[in-house]
Design a protein around this motif. Structure first.
Motif, mmCIF file in Angstrom:
data_model
loop_
_atom_site.group_PDB
_atom_site.id
_atom_site.type_symbol
_atom_site.label_atom_id
_atom_site.label_comp_id
_atom_site.label_asym_id
_atom_site.label_seq_id
_atom_site.Cartn_x
_atom_site.Cartn_y
_atom_site.Cartn_z
ATOM 1 N N UNK A 1 0.822 -1.211 0.000
ATOM 2 C CA UNK A 1 0.000 0.000 0.000
ATOM 3 C C UNK A 1 0.852 1.256 0.000
ATOM 4 N N UNK A 2 2.125 1.096 0.294
ATOM 5 C CA UNK A 2 3.063 2.221 0.395
ATOM 6 C C UNK A 2 2.606 3.214 1.460
ATOM 7 N N UNK A 3 2.187 2.668 2.604
ATOM 8 C CA UNK A 3 1.778 3.483 3.747
ATOM 9 C C UNK A 3 2.523 2.980 4.983
ATOM 10 N N UNK A 4 2.479 3.767 6.033
ATOM 11 C CA UNK A 4 3.113 3.356 7.281
ATOM 12 C C UNK A 4 2.227 2.334 7.988
ATOM 13 N N UNK A 5 2.821 1.584 8.875
ATOM 14 C CA UNK A 5 2.069 0.611 9.662
ATOM 15 C C UNK A 5 0.984 1.302 10.495
ATOM 16 N N UNK A 6 1.277 2.422 11.180
ATOM 17 C CA UNK A 6 0.215 3.103 11.931
ATOM 18 C C UNK A 6 -0.947 3.566 11.042
ATOM 19 N N UNK A 7 -0.650 4.027 9.829
ATOM 20 C CA UNK A 7 -1.716 4.440 8.917
ATOM 21 C C UNK A 7 -2.573 3.235 8.538
ATOM 22 N N UNK A 8 -1.933 2.101 8.260
ATOM 23 C CA UNK A 8 -2.659 0.877 7.932
ATOM 24 C C UNK A 8 -3.565 0.465 9.083
ATOM 25 N N UNK A 9 -3.063 0.555 10.299
ATOM 26 C CA UNK A 9 -3.878 0.191 11.465
ATOM 27 C C UNK A 9 -5.107 1.094 11.550
ATOM 28 N N UNK A 10 -4.952 2.365 11.195
ATOM 29 C CA UNK A 10 -6.094 3.270 11.135
ATOM 30 C C UNK A 10 -7.128 2.804 10.119
ATOM 31 N N UNK A 11 -6.664 2.327 8.951
ATOM 32 C CA UNK A 11 -7.580 1.789 7.945
ATOM 33 C C UNK A 11 -8.303 0.552 8.460
ATOM 34 N N UNK A 12 -7.580 -0.288 9.186
ATOM 35 C CA UNK A 12 -8.194 -1.493 9.746
ATOM 36 C C UNK A 12 -9.260 -1.118 10.761
ATOM 37 N N UNK A 13 -8.933 -0.207 11.653
ATOM 38 C CA UNK A 13 -9.888 0.218 12.687
ATOM 39 C C UNK A 13 -11.111 0.898 12.081
ATOM 40 N N UNK A 14 -10.923 1.607 10.972
ATOM 41 C CA UNK A 14 -12.027 2.297 10.307
ATOM 42 C C UNK A 14 -12.901 1.332 9.493
ATOM 43 N N UNK A 15 -12.472 0.075 9.399
ATOM 44 C CA UNK A 15 -13.251 -0.906 8.659
ATOM 45 C C UNK A 15 -13.011 -0.880 7.158
ATOM 46 N N UNK A 16 -11.976 -0.188 6.721
ATOM 47 C CA UNK A 16 -11.672 -0.107 5.291
ATOM 48 C C UNK A 16 -11.117 -1.422 4.743
ATOM 49 N N UNK A 17 -10.414 -2.165 5.590
ATOM 50 C CA UNK A 17 -9.807 -3.431 5.187
ATOM 51 C C UNK A 17 -10.186 -4.480 6.229
ATOM 52 N N UNK A 18 -10.670 -5.621 5.757
ATOM 53 C CA UNK A 18 -11.024 -6.703 6.669
ATOM 54 C C UNK A 18 -9.748 -7.360 7.218
ATOM 55 N N UNK A 19 -9.832 -7.782 8.451
ATOM 56 C CA UNK A 19 -8.702 -8.479 9.071
ATOM 57 C C UNK A 19 -9.236 -9.374 10.180
ATOM 58 N N UNK A 20 -8.364 -10.201 10.702
ATOM 59 C CA UNK A 20 -8.711 -11.019 11.872
ATOM 60 C C UNK A 20 -7.586 -10.899 12.881
ATOM 61 N N UNK A 21 -7.903 -11.226 14.106
ATOM 62 C CA UNK A 21 -6.862 -11.190 15.125
ATOM 63 C C UNK A 21 -6.494 -12.611 15.519
#
Length: 89
Positions: free
Chosen positions: A25-45
């Motif tokens: 994605x060419x983004x920082x890890x913290x920015x990606x985590x923001x996308x995950x929290x916002x529901x933009x990208x599905x993930x699992x824990x």
């Protein structure tokens, strides 16, 4: 590859860490985590760790690309309506 850029082959069923997913994605890890929290990208824990399916990342990239194209089309339309001329170089 012809331009000298590296290529990575990743199976579609692969699960990536947040650090690994931030790269394409060419983004920082913290920015990606923001996308995950916002529901933009599905993930699992897994325990306390987040895992992103390659298919989820691919889906997000497709949606993001479409949003960018739609925004560019809208700007072009607005410019035409306002009588602005664009010079392509």
């Amino acid at each position: 590859m012809a331009a000298g850029h590296g290529v990575a082959v990743v199976p579609r069923d692969a699960e990536l860490t947040t650090q690994q997913a931030a790269g394409p994605l060419d983004v920082s890890r913290p920015f990606l985590i923001g996308l995950l929290r916002a529901g933009e990208i599905e993930y699992r824990t897994v325990g306390t760790h987040r895992r992103i399916a390659m298919t989820s990342l691919h889906d997000y990239l497709g949606r993001d690309d479409q949003r960018r194209r739609d925004a560019a089309d809208e700007l072009t339309q607005l410019g035409q309506e306002m009588g602005l001329a664009y010079a392509l170089r």
